[in-house]
Design a protein around this motif. Structure first.
Motif, short mmCIF file in Angstrom:
data_model
loop_
_atom_site.label_atom_id
_atom_site.label_comp_id
_atom_site.label_asym_id
_atom_site.label_seq_id
_atom_site.Cartn_x
_atom_site.Cartn_y
_atom_site.Cartn_z
N ASN A 66 15.58 2.35 16.17
CA ASN A 66 15.62 2.05 17.61
C ASN A 66 17.04 1.82 18.10
O ASN A 66 17.38 2.23 19.22
CB ASN A 66 14.73 0.85 17.90
CG ASN A 66 13.26 1.21 18.00
OD1 ASN A 66 12.85 1.98 18.84
ND2 ASN A 66 12.46 0.66 17.09
N ALA A 67 17.87 1.19 17.28
CA ALA A 67 19.27 1.00 17.66
C ALA A 67 19.98 2.35 17.80
O ALA A 67 20.79 2.56 18.71
CB ALA A 67 19.98 0.12 16.64
N GLN A 68 19.67 3.28 16.89
CA GLN A 68 20.26 4.62 16.97
C GLN A 68 19.79 5.34 18.23
O GLN A 68 20.59 6.01 18.90
CB GLN A 68 19.89 5.42 15.72
CG GLN A 68 20.54 4.91 14.45
CD GLN A 68 19.92 5.49 13.19
OE1 GLN A 68 18.84 6.09 13.22
NE2 GLN A 68 20.59 5.31 12.06
N LEU A 69 18.51 5.19 18.55
CA LEU A 69 18.00 5.80 19.77
C LEU A 69 18.67 5.22 21.01
O LEU A 69 19.10 5.95 21.91
CB LEU A 69 16.48 5.59 19.86
CG LEU A 69 15.82 5.95 21.20
CD1 LEU A 69 16.07 7.41 21.56
CD2 LEU A 69 14.33 5.64 21.16
N GLN A 70 18.78 3.91 21.05
CA GLN A 70 19.40 3.27 22.22
C GLN A 70 20.86 3.68 22.38
O GLN A 70 21.34 3.86 23.49
CB GLN A 70 19.24 1.76 22.11
CG GLN A 70 17.79 1.31 22.30
CD GLN A 70 17.46 0.00 21.63
OE1 GLN A 70 18.36 -0.76 21.24
NE2 GLN A 70 16.18 -0.29 21.48
#
Length: 203
Positions: A66-70
């Motif tokens: 999710n951090a990579q997506l954000q």
């Protein structure tokens, strides 16, 4: 077996990389902390220095995704594109990024959702709110330029997030996710319809 890692951040990533590989191949249930340690090339105790349990490792893998997506969504809204294109690209990216991740995890995703559902639901709400905050930026920019009708940017962003959530991998049967190009076409069509609702109208 991996080389012995050095540094906390590096060790954490090596553990998560190892866990990702194992859970994608064998599933969550069959993967043990011993397996993760062996795959990472470290001792079991080192895993427990960084994580409380196998569940903590799995949740941290999801948090990292999710951090990579954000980070990717942040890059999209920083690009010199029109607000409408940014909104469409954010909506598309949040669906397709998760599709790709779920596809890799098709052996394990049902087990993870079943075993960790309360923690995942809490994270899901938090991540969707972060994504809405990112999406609010181009909506506000579109209002300032006159491209979008006047609205509460964050409220509008939350609505777009909810409206596109039905296409997310965890809202569908992970074993029958379908073809990537079909989903990409579907989210493109949905994004176009949602954008139409944002557009300013001549009076």
């Amino acid at each position: 077996m991996s080389k012995q890692p050095c540094g906390r951040e590096n060790t954490t990533d090596i553990i998560l990389d190892a866990a990702d590989r194992l859970m994608q191949h064998y599933g969550y249930g069959k993967t043990t902390v011993d397996d993760i340690a062996h795959e990472a090339g470290i001792g079991k105790g080192t895993v427990y220095l960084h994580f409380d349990s196998k569940a903590d490792v799995a949740l941290s893998c999801i948090d990292r995704m999710n951090a990579q997506l954000q980070a990717r969504l942040g890059e999209i809204v920083a690009e010199p594109e029109s607000p409408a294109l940014q909104v469409k690209e954010v909506l598309t990216a949040r669906v397709m990024f998760r599709f790709d991740h779920a596809h890799a995890y098709s052996q394990s995703i049902d087990e993870i959702y079943s075993a960790l559902r309360p923690q995942l639901m809490e994270r899901r709400e938090r991540n969707h709110e972060i994504e809405a905050g990112i999406l609010a930026g181009p909506i506000e920019a579109g209002m300032r330029s006159g491209q979008f009708a006047a609205c509460d940017p964050l409220a509008a962003a939350r609505t777009l997030i909810v409206a596109s959530n039905s296409l997310l991998a965890y809202s569908r049967n992970p074993r029958t996710l379908g073809e990537r190009h079909v989903l990409e076409s579907a989210i493109g069509a949905v994004a176009d319809m949602l954008l139409f609702g944002l557009m300013a109208r001549e009076t």
